[in-house]
Scaffold this active site. Sequence first.
Site, short mmCIF file in Angstrom:
data_model
loop_
_atom_site.label_atom_id
_atom_site.label_comp_id
_atom_site.label_asym_id
_atom_site.label_seq_id
_atom_site.Cartn_x
_atom_site.Cartn_y
_atom_site.Cartn_z
N CYS A 288 0.81 -1.21 0.00
CA CYS A 288 0.00 0.00 0.00
C CYS A 288 0.85 1.26 0.00
CB CYS A 288 -0.92 0.01 1.23
SG CYS A 288 0.01 -0.02 2.77
N ASP B 74 2.35 2.51 2.56
CA ASP B 74 2.30 3.20 3.84
C ASP B 74 3.63 3.04 4.59
OD1 ASP B 74 -0.21 3.99 3.31
OD2 ASP B 74 -1.20 2.50 4.54
N CYS C 248 -2.95 3.67 7.20
CA CYS C 248 -4.40 3.60 7.27
C CYS C 248 -4.87 3.52 8.72
CB CYS C 248 -4.87 2.38 6.51
SG CYS C 248 -4.35 0.86 7.33
N CYS D 68 -1.55 -4.71 7.79
CA CYS D 68 -1.28 -3.37 8.32
C CYS D 68 -0.67 -3.45 9.71
CB CYS D 68 -2.56 -2.55 8.38
SG CYS D 68 -3.50 -2.57 6.85
#
Length: 147
Positions: A34, A36, A60, A104
Amino acid sequence: MGYSEKVMEHFTNPRNMGEIENPSGVGTVGNAQCGDIMRVYFDIDDSGIIRDVKFKTFGCAAAVATSSMATELVKGKTVQEALSVTNQAVCEALDGLPPIKVHCSLLAEEAIHAALWDYAEKHGIQIEGLQKPKSDIHEDEEDEEEY
Ligand code: FES
């Protein structure tokens, strides 16, 4: 959208967000899926106890919530104890994450490990069981060391 109340609570009111000046250790990792990024700072005292921990992220909601919880779980622990705070333990403390968001939570664990590694290197010590962090950010750069 499948987030537990605890996840929502930590996302809306994250603990330990920020940075530490002159940290004992700092680690930055990224998630290739992603894009991130997560950074963790430690303030570790002479007896190896984590006195303070902060994090910053471009991530996120799940990344924020897991970092908030993970930093709460390692605070006050020894560096050795901090190693046993796995992303699984963090997810359980948050009453679970939707399956597609579990990756995540790895960001928090990896950033903690990277910061512990930095601390160990700076202080010339070895933390048993700690592996050299493999950061997604740098994974593609392995061939560039000759520059
Ligand atoms: Fe990137 Fe969650 S989507 S860390």
